[in-house]
Enzyme design. Structure first.
Site, PDB file in Angstrom:
ATOM      1  N   GLY A  46       0.828  -1.194   0.000  1.00 39.88           N
ATOM      2  CA  GLY A  46       0.000   0.000   0.000  1.00 39.88           C
ATOM      3  C   GLY A  46       0.858   1.237   0.000  1.00 39.88           C
ATOM      4  O   GLY A  46       2.007   1.214   0.463  1.00 39.88           O
ATOM      5  N   GLN A  51       2.835   9.948   1.359  1.00 43.07           N
ATOM      6  CA  GLN A  51       4.180   9.371   1.436  1.00 43.07           C
ATOM      7  C   GLN A  51       5.093   9.786   0.291  1.00 43.07           C
ATOM      8  O   GLN A  51       6.302   9.624   0.371  1.00 43.07           O
ATOM      9  CB  GLN A  51       4.099   7.833   1.469  1.00 43.07           C
ATOM     10  CG  GLN A  51       3.488   7.294   2.743  1.00 43.07           C
ATOM     11  CD  GLN A  51       3.362   5.788   2.688  1.00 43.07           C
ATOM     12  OE1 GLN A  51       2.411   5.266   2.127  1.00 43.07           O
ATOM     13  NE2 GLN A  51       4.329   5.082   3.237  1.00 43.07           N
ATOM     14  N   CYS A 102       5.964  -0.196   7.382  1.00 41.32           N
ATOM     15  CA  CYS A 102       5.599   0.955   6.551  1.00 41.32           C
ATOM     16  C   CYS A 102       6.793   1.348   5.686  1.00 41.32           C
ATOM     17  O   CYS A 102       7.922   1.362   6.172  1.00 41.32           O
ATOM     18  CB  CYS A 102       5.199   2.118   7.455  1.00 41.32           C
ATOM     19  SG  CYS A 102       4.741   3.603   6.554  1.00 41.32           S
ATOM     20  N   LEU A 103       6.536   1.658   4.419  1.00 40.34           N
ATOM     21  CA  LEU A 103       7.623   2.057   3.510  1.00 40.34           C
ATOM     22  C   LEU A 103       8.286   3.354   3.974  1.00 40.34           C
ATOM     23  O   LEU A 103       9.414   3.633   3.602  1.00 40.34           O
ATOM     24  CB  LEU A 103       7.092   2.225   2.085  1.00 40.34           C
ATOM     25  CG  LEU A 103       6.597   0.947   1.385  1.00 40.34           C
ATOM     26  CD1 LEU A 103       5.971   1.286   0.040  1.00 40.34           C
ATOM     27  CD2 LEU A 103       7.728  -0.056   1.216  1.00 40.34           C
ATOM     28  N   HIS A 144      -4.440   1.622   7.510  1.00 43.23           N
ATOM     29  CA  HIS A 144      -3.072   2.148   7.541  1.00 43.23           C
ATOM     30  C   HIS A 144      -2.912   3.277   6.508  1.00 43.23           C
ATOM     31  O   HIS A 144      -2.359   4.339   6.821  1.00 43.23           O
ATOM     32  CB  HIS A 144      -2.101   0.991   7.261  1.00 43.23           C
ATOM     33  CG  HIS A 144      -0.654   1.356   7.246  1.00 43.23           C
ATOM     34  ND1 HIS A 144       0.249   0.887   8.172  1.00 43.23           N
ATOM     35  CD2 HIS A 144       0.069   2.150   6.403  1.00 43.23           C
ATOM     36  CE1 HIS A 144       1.453   1.376   7.906  1.00 43.23           C
ATOM     37  NE2 HIS A 144       1.373   2.140   6.835  1.00 43.23           N
ATOM     38  N   GLU A 145      -3.435   3.061   5.290  1.00 42.49           N
ATOM     39  CA  GLU A 145      -3.278   4.078   4.231  1.00 42.49           C
ATOM     40  C   GLU A 145      -4.149   5.307   4.494  1.00 42.49           C
ATOM     41  O   GLU A 145      -3.712   6.435   4.262  1.00 42.49           O
ATOM     42  CB  GLU A 145      -3.598   3.483   2.853  1.00 42.49           C
ATOM     43  CG  GLU A 145      -2.719   2.312   2.424  1.00 42.49           C
ATOM     44  CD  GLU A 145      -1.233   2.518   2.667  1.00 42.49           C
ATOM     45  OE1 GLU A 145      -0.739   3.655   2.553  1.00 42.49           O
ATOM     46  OE2 GLU A 145      -0.553   1.527   2.984  1.00 42.49           O
ATOM     47  N   HIS A 148      -2.420   7.466   6.848  1.00 44.72           N
ATOM     48  CA  HIS A 148      -1.382   8.287   6.208  1.00 44.72           C
ATOM     49  C   HIS A 148      -1.980   9.593   5.675  1.00 44.72           C
ATOM     50  O   HIS A 148      -1.374  10.657   5.794  1.00 44.72           O
ATOM     51  CB  HIS A 148      -0.754   7.546   5.026  1.00 44.72           C
ATOM     52  CG  HIS A 148       0.412   6.684   5.392  1.00 44.72           C
ATOM     53  ND1 HIS A 148       1.518   7.172   6.046  1.00 44.72           N
ATOM     54  CD2 HIS A 148       0.657   5.367   5.179  1.00 44.72           C
ATOM     55  CE1 HIS A 148       2.392   6.183   6.218  1.00 44.72           C
ATOM     56  NE2 HIS A 148       1.890   5.076   5.713  1.00 44.72           N
TER      57      HIS A 148
END
Ligand code: NI
Length: 181
Positions: A46, A51, A102-103, A144-145, A148
């Site tokens: 995701g 991000q 997480c990226l 989660h997204e 963000h």
């Protein structure tokens, strides 16, 4: 198509609340294409526009249906790709704890409590309304997204004690990385 730069914690841009998309135009479509490409390149499941430093309510996800089989296997691009514009949780149920990563916080994971089932309403890349009813890893990834897009990281969902510990570890890792450069 281009690979975008993924912002890393503690970049303060990650704490910015994204603005709703008023029109699904070519620019948004290009953003979605680039975000999907970036997500696959980074081997994530995701990615939120926040991000990549774009403060618009856009997210892409590709959650393998059976993620236990996914571990260590080649990621099939586009198989379960979902692009969400202005996503909103409209309903939720239950509770689940899952070890999230997480990226934007590479190399760190922690158990995060989420709703186990969610209904999410959004626009798709063609600007049409859609609704997703999800459980399991997809439900977790959706929350989660969307977090963000509200400037919230998974570490913000931890207890103060656990958050302080992981923040200290991340800080230490960043400092030692700097010394190696
Ligand atoms: Ni993330």
């Amino acid at each position: 198509m281009s690979i975008l730069n993924i912002l890393k914690y503690p970049d303060s841009l990650l704490q910015t609340k994204a603005k709703p998309v008023s029109k699904v135009d070519e620019e948004i479509k290009r953003l979605i294409t680039d975000m999907a490409e970036t997500m696959y390149f980074a081997k994530g499941i995701g990615l939120a526009a926040t991000q990549v430093g774009v403060h618009k309510r856009v997210a892409v996800l590709d959650v393998p249906k059976d993620h236990t089989k996914h571990e260590g296997k080649i990621f099939k691009r586009g198989e379960n790709l979902i692009a969400l514009i202005n996503p909103e949780i409209t309903d939720h149920e239950g509770e689940i704890k899952y070890e999230e990563g997480c990226l934007s916080i590479p190399g760190f994971t922690a158990d995060v409590k989420r709703f186990s089932k969610v209904a999410v309403r959004a626009l798709n890349k063609d600007g049409n309304e859609m609704e997703i009813h999800a459980d399991g890893l997809l439900a977790i990834a959706l929350q989660h997204e969307i977090d963000h897009l509200d400037g919230i990281l998974f570490i913000d969902r931890l207890s103060k004690l656990k958050r302080d510990i992981i923040k200290r570890k991340i800080k230490k890792a960043i400092e030692s990385e700097k010394k190696m450069l």
